[in-house]
Structures are given as C-alpha cells and as structure tokens.
Design a protein around this motif. Structure first.
Motif, PDB file in Angstrom:
ATOM      1  N   ASP A 258     -57.027 -31.993 -68.238  1.00 14.28           N
ATOM      2  CA  ASP A 258     -55.867 -31.142 -68.513  1.00 14.28           C
ATOM      3  C   ASP A 258     -54.945 -31.163 -67.294  1.00 14.28           C
ATOM      4  O   ASP A 258     -55.344 -30.774 -66.197  1.00 14.28           O
ATOM      5  N   LEU A 259     -53.731 -31.614 -67.495  1.00 15.09           N
ATOM      6  CA  LEU A 259     -52.783 -31.767 -66.390  1.00 15.09           C
ATOM      7  C   LEU A 259     -52.053 -30.478 -66.005  1.00 15.09           C
ATOM      8  O   LEU A 259     -51.256 -30.485 -65.072  1.00 15.09           O
ATOM      9  N   THR A 260     -52.329 -29.392 -66.673  1.00 17.07           N
ATOM     10  CA  THR A 260     -51.601 -28.154 -66.423  1.00 17.07           C
ATOM     11  C   THR A 260     -51.671 -27.733 -64.957  1.00 17.07           C
ATOM     12  O   THR A 260     -50.651 -27.412 -64.347  1.00 17.07           O
ATOM     13  N   GLU A 261     -52.873 -27.731 -64.378  1.00 19.90           N
ATOM     14  CA  GLU A 261     -53.040 -27.332 -62.975  1.00 19.90           C
ATOM     15  C   GLU A 261     -52.174 -28.201 -62.057  1.00 19.90           C
ATOM     16  O   GLU A 261     -51.505 -27.697 -61.162  1.00 19.90           O
ATOM     17  N   TRP A 262     -52.179 -29.505 -62.293  1.00 18.79           N
ATOM     18  CA  TRP A 262     -51.389 -30.412 -61.475  1.00 18.79           C
ATOM     19  C   TRP A 262     -49.892 -30.156 -61.648  1.00 18.79           C
ATOM     20  O   TRP A 262     -49.141 -30.079 -60.685  1.00 18.79           O
ATOM     21  N   LEU A 263     -49.448 -30.021 -62.891  1.00 24.02           N
ATOM     22  CA  LEU A 263     -48.017 -29.835 -63.153  1.00 24.02           C
ATOM     23  C   LEU A 263     -47.512 -28.520 -62.563  1.00 24.02           C
ATOM     24  O   LEU A 263     -46.423 -28.485 -61.971  1.00 24.02           O
ATOM     25  N   VAL A 264     -48.289 -27.454 -62.679  1.00 23.22           N
ATOM     26  CA  VAL A 264     -47.887 -26.169 -62.089  1.00 23.22           C
ATOM     27  C   VAL A 264     -47.778 -26.307 -60.572  1.00 23.22           C
ATOM     28  O   VAL A 264     -46.806 -25.854 -59.961  1.00 23.22           O
ATOM     29  N   TYR A 265     -48.758 -26.945 -59.963  1.00 25.44           N
ATOM     30  CA  TYR A 265     -48.740 -27.135 -58.505  1.00 25.44           C
ATOM     31  C   TYR A 265     -47.545 -27.986 -58.084  1.00 25.44           C
ATOM     32  O   TYR A 265     -46.836 -27.651 -57.132  1.00 25.44           O
ATOM     33  N   TYR A 266     -47.282 -29.066 -58.800  1.00 31.18           N
ATOM     34  CA  TYR A 266     -46.150 -29.936 -58.477  1.00 31.18           C
ATOM     35  C   TYR A 266     -44.829 -29.161 -58.586  1.00 31.18           C
ATOM     36  O   TYR A 266     -43.952 -29.285 -57.729  1.00 31.18           O
ATOM     37  N   LEU A 267     -44.695 -28.363 -59.629  1.00 35.26           N
ATOM     38  CA  LEU A 267     -43.473 -27.565 -59.794  1.00 35.26           C
ATOM     39  C   LEU A 267     -43.310 -26.563 -58.652  1.00 35.26           C
ATOM     40  O   LEU A 267     -42.187 -26.307 -58.209  1.00 35.26           O
ATOM     41  N   GLU A 268     -44.417 -26.020 -58.162  1.00 38.69           N
ATOM     42  CA  GLU A 268     -44.353 -25.124 -56.996  1.00 38.69           C
ATOM     43  C   GLU A 268     -43.836 -25.882 -55.774  1.00 38.69           C
ATOM     44  O   GLU A 268     -42.995 -25.376 -55.030  1.00 38.69           O
ATOM     45  N   LEU A 269     -44.345 -27.093 -55.568  1.00 38.38           N
ATOM     46  CA  LEU A 269     -43.868 -27.914 -54.444  1.00 38.38           C
ATOM     47  C   LEU A 269     -42.390 -28.259 -54.613  1.00 38.38           C
ATOM     48  O   LEU A 269     -41.623 -28.263 -53.645  1.00 38.38           O
ATOM     49  N   TYR A 270     -41.995 -28.544 -55.831  1.00 35.81           N
ATOM     50  CA  TYR A 270     -40.602 -28.861 -56.132  1.00 35.81           C
ATOM     51  C   TYR A 270     -39.704 -27.675 -55.772  1.00 35.81           C
ATOM     52  O   TYR A 270     -38.654 -27.843 -55.135  1.00 35.81           O
ATOM     53  N   LEU A 271     -40.123 -26.463 -56.150  1.00 34.44           N
ATOM     54  CA  LEU A 271     -39.340 -25.267 -55.814  1.00 34.44           C
ATOM     55  C   LEU A 271     -39.251 -25.053 -54.308  1.00 34.44           C
ATOM     56  O   LEU A 271     -38.193 -24.676 -53.795  1.00 34.44           O
ATOM     57  N   VAL A 272     -40.329 -25.297 -53.596  1.00 34.76           N
ATOM     58  CA  VAL A 272     -40.308 -25.186 -52.130  1.00 34.76           C
ATOM     59  C   VAL A 272     -39.301 -26.185 -51.556  1.00 34.76           C
ATOM     60  O   VAL A 272     -38.524 -25.855 -50.664  1.00 34.76           O
ATOM     61  N   ALA A 273     -39.303 -27.398 -52.095  1.00 36.98           N
ATOM     62  CA  ALA A 273     -38.364 -28.425 -51.619  1.00 36.98           C
ATOM     63  C   ALA A 273     -36.924 -28.002 -51.858  1.00 36.98           C
ATOM     64  O   ALA A 273     -36.072 -28.137 -50.969  1.00 36.98           O
ATOM     65  N   VAL A 274     -36.641 -27.488 -53.042  1.00 34.26           N
ATOM     66  CA  VAL A 274     -35.276 -27.057 -53.363  1.00 34.26           C
ATOM     67  C   VAL A 274     -34.870 -25.872 -52.489  1.00 34.26           C
ATOM     68  O   VAL A 274     -33.775 -25.848 -51.928  1.00 34.26           O
ATOM     69  N   ARG A 275     -35.765 -24.895 -52.351  1.00 38.51           N
ATOM     70  CA  ARG A 275     -35.458 -23.730 -51.498  1.00 38.51           C
ATOM     71  C   ARG A 275     -35.243 -24.137 -50.052  1.00 38.51           C
ATOM     72  O   ARG A 275     -34.380 -23.584 -49.370  1.00 38.51           O
ATOM     73  N   SER A 276     -36.012 -25.086 -49.572  1.00 38.69           N
ATOM     74  CA  SER A 276     -35.851 -25.573 -48.201  1.00 38.69           C
ATOM     75  C   SER A 276     -34.477 -26.191 -47.998  1.00 38.69           C
ATOM     76  O   SER A 276     -33.887 -26.070 -46.924  1.00 38.69           O
ATOM     77  N   SER A 277     -33.965 -26.836 -49.018  1.00 39.07           N
ATOM     78  CA  SER A 277     -32.641 -27.449 -48.898  1.00 39.07           C
ATOM     79  C   SER A 277     -31.571 -26.380 -48.746  1.00 39.07           C
ATOM     80  O   SER A 277     -30.570 -26.588 -48.061  1.00 39.07           O
ATOM     81  N   TYR A 278     -31.761 -25.209 -49.360  1.00 40.37           N
ATOM     82  CA  TYR A 278     -30.809 -24.107 -49.200  1.00 40.37           C
ATOM     83  C   TYR A 278     -30.788 -23.615 -47.754  1.00 40.37           C
ATOM     84  O   TYR A 278     -29.727 -23.330 -47.203  1.00 40.37           O
ATOM     85  N   VAL A 279     -31.956 -23.515 -47.144  1.00 39.81           N
ATOM     86  CA  VAL A 279     -32.045 -23.072 -45.752  1.00 39.81           C
ATOM     87  C   VAL A 279     -31.298 -24.042 -44.845  1.00 39.81           C
ATOM     88  O   VAL A 279     -30.524 -23.638 -43.978  1.00 39.81           O
ATOM     89  N   ILE A 280     -31.510 -25.324 -45.075  1.00 37.69           N
ATOM     90  CA  ILE A 280     -30.830 -26.350 -44.266  1.00 37.69           C
ATOM     91  C   ILE A 280     -29.327 -26.287 -44.495  1.00 37.69           C
ATOM     92  O   ILE A 280     -28.541 -26.337 -43.544  1.00 37.69           O
TER      93      ILE A 280
END
Length: 167
Positions: free
Chosen positions: A123-145
């Motif tokens: 079941d890929l759900t755990e992986w997809l949720v984790y990846y989306l969390e990393l994606y959000l961190v990446a996007v939020r980090s770009s706002y800080v920069i």
C-alpha cells in the motif's frame, strides 16, 4: 556521467550497465530487471492524463528506487526523475522549490518509508503521504527564501535612495 571514472568513492562499479547478481531490492533476474525498467519507462513516457504531477513525481521516485537498476547512483537518478516530473508539468526551467533537497536531507527516513511499503502490504499510502509532507516543506522553504530575498532587495533600494539624496 554520474561516475565518469568508473568508481563510486573507492569502489569500482559498472557504468551504464545493470547490476550483476544482486540485481535489485526486488531480487529480479536480469531479464525481469529489463522488463520492470521497460514498464517504468512506458509509464513515464505516457502517464495517466488525470495523474497529479506531484503524485507522478512521488511515484516515479518510489518506482525507480525500488527497481534500482544500477550499481550506484539510483537515489540520485530517482531524485532527478522526481524533479523532472514536476518541471515537465510546470513547463518552466526554474522552480522556486527543491524537492530533491528534501529527499536528500531525509534520505534515511525516505528509504525506511520505501522499505516499509516494499516489505509490507504494498500500500503506497504511507509513502505518498510522506512525500507530500516533504513537498510542502520544500514549497514552504521557498517562501522563506523569497521573503529574505525581498527584504534584502528592499534594504538595498532604500540604501540607494539615501545615497542619491546625499550626493
């Protein structure tokens, strides 16, 4: 081109060839490895139209890393595919966020999540949720920069106004 000398650190590796006996995390034969890689490439070149680009990015990373067709550099290639999936959708050469940075900064946990899925129910759900969390961190980090860059830009603009008034 990741290993132009034929070495990964001090270890000699095969360049642009599939792994030897210990083919992949899936323990595929050489024939099956070629078959799995071909399935991946077919999916990559013609993904489902309705597939969200962020999910395509997550799936490409997961699938390529699970296959791990080369002796070394699979993580780097999976990150590059992940970035490419996002870039193709956005149709831009420059993005303000970097998912690869998040994947590299969290390598140990990324590998653990992928391993959990591969050795569990699949079941890929755990992986997809984790990846989306990393994606959000990446996007939020770009706002800080972007905020820091904008603050610095405003500072220098104000300073240049003072310089012109004093002369």
């Amino acid at each position: 081109s990741l290993y132009p000398t034929g070495y990964s650190g001090v270890k000699k590796i095969k360049i642009a060839e599939f792994r030897g006996k210990d083919l992949t995390k899936l323990n595929l034969s050489h024939y099956r490895l070629s078959e799995e890689l071909q399935k991946f490439l077919n999916w990559w070149s013609e993904p489902p139209v309705e597939l969200d680009p962020v999910l395509r990015s997550a799936l490409a990373f997961f699938w390529f890393l699970l296959i791990s067709p080369y002796e070394d550099g699979n993580y780097d290639l999976a990150c590059a595919l992940s970035e490419l999936a996002l870039q193709e959708q956005e149709k831009t050469l420059v993005r303000s966020y970097d998912i690869s940075l998040q994947l590299f900064e969290n390598t140990e946990e990324v590998l653990q999540k992928i391993n959990n899925v591969a050795q569990g129910s699949g079941d890929l759900t755990e992986w997809l949720v984790y990846y989306l969390e990393l994606y959000l961190v990446a996007v939020r980090s770009s706002y800080v920069i972007a905020d820091k860059n904008q603050s610095a830009d405003l500072f220098w603009k104000k300073l240049s106004i003072f310089d012109h008034k004093s002369s």
